[in-house]
Design a protein around this motif. Structure first.
Motif, PDB file in Angstrom:
ATOM      1  N   ILE A   1       7.499  32.328  -9.894  1.00 12.17           N
ATOM      2  CA  ILE A   1       8.818  32.791  -9.442  1.00 12.17           C
ATOM      3  C   ILE A   1       9.843  31.673  -9.576  1.00 12.17           C
ATOM      4  O   ILE A   1      10.985  31.915  -9.981  1.00 12.17           O
ATOM      5  N   LEU A   2       9.450  30.454  -9.276  1.00 12.85           N
ATOM      6  CA  LEU A   2      10.356  29.314  -9.420  1.00 12.85           C
ATOM      7  C   LEU A   2      10.801  29.158 -10.876  1.00 12.85           C
ATOM      8  O   LEU A   2      11.989  28.989 -11.164  1.00 12.85           O
ATOM      9  N   THR A   3       9.861  29.241 -11.814  1.00 11.43           N
ATOM     10  CA  THR A   3      10.183  29.129 -13.240  1.00 11.43           C
ATOM     11  C   THR A   3      11.091  30.274 -13.684  1.00 11.43           C
ATOM     12  O   THR A   3      12.046  30.053 -14.436  1.00 11.43           O
ATOM     13  N   ALA A   4      10.817  31.485 -13.207  1.00 14.61           N
ATOM     14  CA  ALA A   4      11.656  32.631 -13.570  1.00 14.61           C
ATOM     15  C   ALA A   4      13.082  32.459 -13.036  1.00 14.61           C
ATOM     16  O   ALA A   4      14.054  32.830 -13.713  1.00 14.61           O
ATOM     17  N   GLN A   5      13.221  31.888 -11.851  1.00 11.98           N
ATOM     18  CA  GLN A   5      14.558  31.616 -11.308  1.00 11.98           C
ATOM     19  C   GLN A   5      15.278  30.577 -12.160  1.00 11.98           C
ATOM     20  O   GLN A   5      16.471  30.720 -12.468  1.00 11.98           O
ATOM     21  N   GLN A   6      14.562  29.529 -12.536  1.00 13.92           N
ATOM     22  CA  GLN A   6      15.150  28.483 -13.374  1.00 13.92           C
ATOM     23  C   GLN A   6      15.582  29.047 -14.725  1.00 13.92           C
ATOM     24  O   GLN A   6      16.646  28.685 -15.248  1.00 13.92           O
ATOM     25  N   ASN A   7      14.785  29.952 -15.288  1.00 18.10           N
ATOM     26  CA  ASN A   7      15.146  30.593 -16.559  1.00 18.10           C
ATOM     27  C   ASN A   7      16.424  31.416 -16.410  1.00 18.10           C
ATOM     28  O   ASN A   7      17.296  31.369 -17.279  1.00 18.10           O
ATOM     29  N   LEU A   8      16.526  32.177 -15.319  1.00 16.64           N
ATOM     30  CA  LEU A   8      17.730  32.974 -15.080  1.00 16.64           C
ATOM     31  C   LEU A   8      18.951  32.067 -14.944  1.00 16.64           C
ATOM     32  O   LEU A   8      19.994  32.324 -15.570  1.00 16.64           O
TER      33      LEU A   8
ATOM     34  N   LEU B   1      22.309  31.958 -17.314  1.00  9.95           N
ATOM     35  CA  LEU B   1      23.654  32.157 -16.762  1.00  9.95           C
ATOM     36  C   LEU B   1      24.577  30.989 -17.120  1.00  9.95           C
ATOM     37  O   LEU B   1      25.773  31.188 -17.344  1.00  9.95           O
ATOM     38  N   LYS B   2      24.024  29.801 -17.192  1.00  6.33           N
ATOM     39  CA  LYS B   2      24.833  28.610 -17.494  1.00  6.33           C
ATOM     40  C   LYS B   2      25.083  28.463 -18.996  1.00  6.33           C
ATOM     41  O   LYS B   2      26.202  28.174 -19.416  1.00  6.33           O
ATOM     42  N   ASN B   3      24.048  28.657 -19.816  1.00  6.94           N
ATOM     43  CA  ASN B   3      24.128  28.348 -21.237  1.00  6.94           C
ATOM     44  C   ASN B   3      24.370  29.537 -22.152  1.00  6.94           C
ATOM     45  O   ASN B   3      24.725  29.343 -23.310  1.00  6.94           O
ATOM     46  N   ASP B   4      24.121  30.755 -21.678  1.00 12.54           N
ATOM     47  CA  ASP B   4      24.324  31.943 -22.514  1.00 12.54           C
ATOM     48  C   ASP B   4      24.797  33.112 -21.656  1.00 12.54           C
ATOM     49  O   ASP B   4      24.133  34.153 -21.585  1.00 12.54           O
ATOM     50  N   PRO B   5      25.958  32.956 -20.988  1.00  9.71           N
ATOM     51  CA  PRO B   5      26.411  34.001 -20.066  1.00  9.71           C
ATOM     52  C   PRO B   5      26.740  35.330 -20.733  1.00  9.71           C
ATOM     53  O   PRO B   5      26.781  36.361 -20.076  1.00  9.71           O
ATOM     54  N   GLY B   6      26.923  35.345 -22.040  1.00 16.18           N
ATOM     55  CA  GLY B   6      27.238  36.594 -22.740  1.00 16.18           C
ATOM     56  C   GLY B   6      26.022  37.421 -23.098  1.00 16.18           C
ATOM     57  O   GLY B   6      26.146  38.570 -23.518  1.00 16.18           O
ATOM     58  N   ASN B   7      24.850  36.867 -22.934  1.00 17.05           N
ATOM     59  CA  ASN B   7      23.618  37.567 -23.301  1.00 17.05           C
ATOM     60  C   ASN B   7      23.156  38.433 -22.122  1.00 17.05           C
ATOM     61  O   ASN B   7      22.170  38.138 -21.451  1.00 17.05           O
ATOM     62  N   SER B   8      23.866  39.524 -21.916  1.00 21.29           N
ATOM     63  CA  SER B   8      23.614  40.352 -20.726  1.00 21.29           C
ATOM     64  C   SER B   8      22.228  40.996 -20.727  1.00 21.29           C
ATOM     65  O   SER B   8      21.629  41.165 -19.668  1.00 21.29           O
ATOM     66  N   SER B   9      21.711  41.340 -21.907  1.00 22.99           N
ATOM     67  CA  SER B   9      20.387  41.983 -21.916  1.00 22.99           C
ATOM     68  C   SER B   9      19.291  41.008 -21.492  1.00 22.99           C
ATOM     69  O   SER B   9      18.368  41.378 -20.761  1.00 22.99           O
ATOM     70  N   LEU B  10      19.386  39.747 -21.927  1.00 23.97           N
ATOM     71  CA  LEU B  10      18.393  38.754 -21.535  1.00 23.97           C
ATOM     72  C   LEU B  10      18.540  38.378 -20.059  1.00 23.97           C
ATOM     73  O   LEU B  10      17.532  38.201 -19.349  1.00 23.97           O
TER      74      LEU B  10
END
Length: 180
Positions: free
Chosen positions: A16-23, A27-36
């Protein structure tokens, strides 16, 4: 005893920690990639994060090292294993001391993904199985009201409605079973 919505424990999960870090990375580096970003949020929800917890992580821009777990039910917590659960074949009763023992859950314990840690039983919704002798079978019908008098508390009798009658006799048994 726990109530629905009550916080019952905190869990640390590297997944869960890794999944939060991925999110947060998305959000920081690819905010336009809404599907991801949507898929990353969905993964966290599937792993057990509530919508509120997810919003808190995004708002604070920090992953949460532990996730609070809230009870989905009101009732009593009991061991999940066979030694402390109420899963017994019908017709047998458990020693009451097994139902009131301290849980084996301790701070710092490891649990496996998908492992049931405990169960919540709601004693307000319980069944009673009644054995009806064959000569009284004609008197019993679905929807009948019966009076149940507990042996341990005769003054706390209550009424219940027969909601199911087994359509057969069990092998080696001379009684019909009705459930209230």
């Amino acid at each position: 005893k726990v109530n629905k919505g009550q916080r019952i424990m905190d869990v640390y999960s590297p997944e869960i920690l890794t999944a939060q870090q991925n999110l947060l990375f998305l959000l920081k580096n690819d905010p336009g990639n809404s599907s991801l970003i949507q898929a990353s949020g969905d993964k966290l929800r599937l792993l057990g994060m509530s919508e509120q917890q997810l919003k808190e992580v995004i708002k604070n821009n920090q992953p949460s090292f532990t996730i609070a777990v809230y009870s989905n039910y009101s009732g009593h917590i009991h061991e999940s294993s066979n030694t402390g659960s109420m899963d017994k074949p019908e017709g047998t009763m458990k020693d009451i001391s097994l139902l009131t023992e301290e849980l084996n859950i301790k701070e710092g314990m490891y649990v496996q993904k998908g492992q049931a840690v405990f169960r919540v039983y709601n004693p307000d919704n319980a069944w009673a199985l009644l054995n009806i002798f064959a000569e009284h079978q004609a008197l019993i019908k679905r929807g009948n009201t019966v009076r149940v008098v507990p042996e341990t508390a005769p003054s706390k009798d209550f009424r219940a409605i027969i909601d199911f009658i087994e359509p057969f006799f069990r092998a080696g048994n001379k009684t019909l079973t009705a459930r209230v």
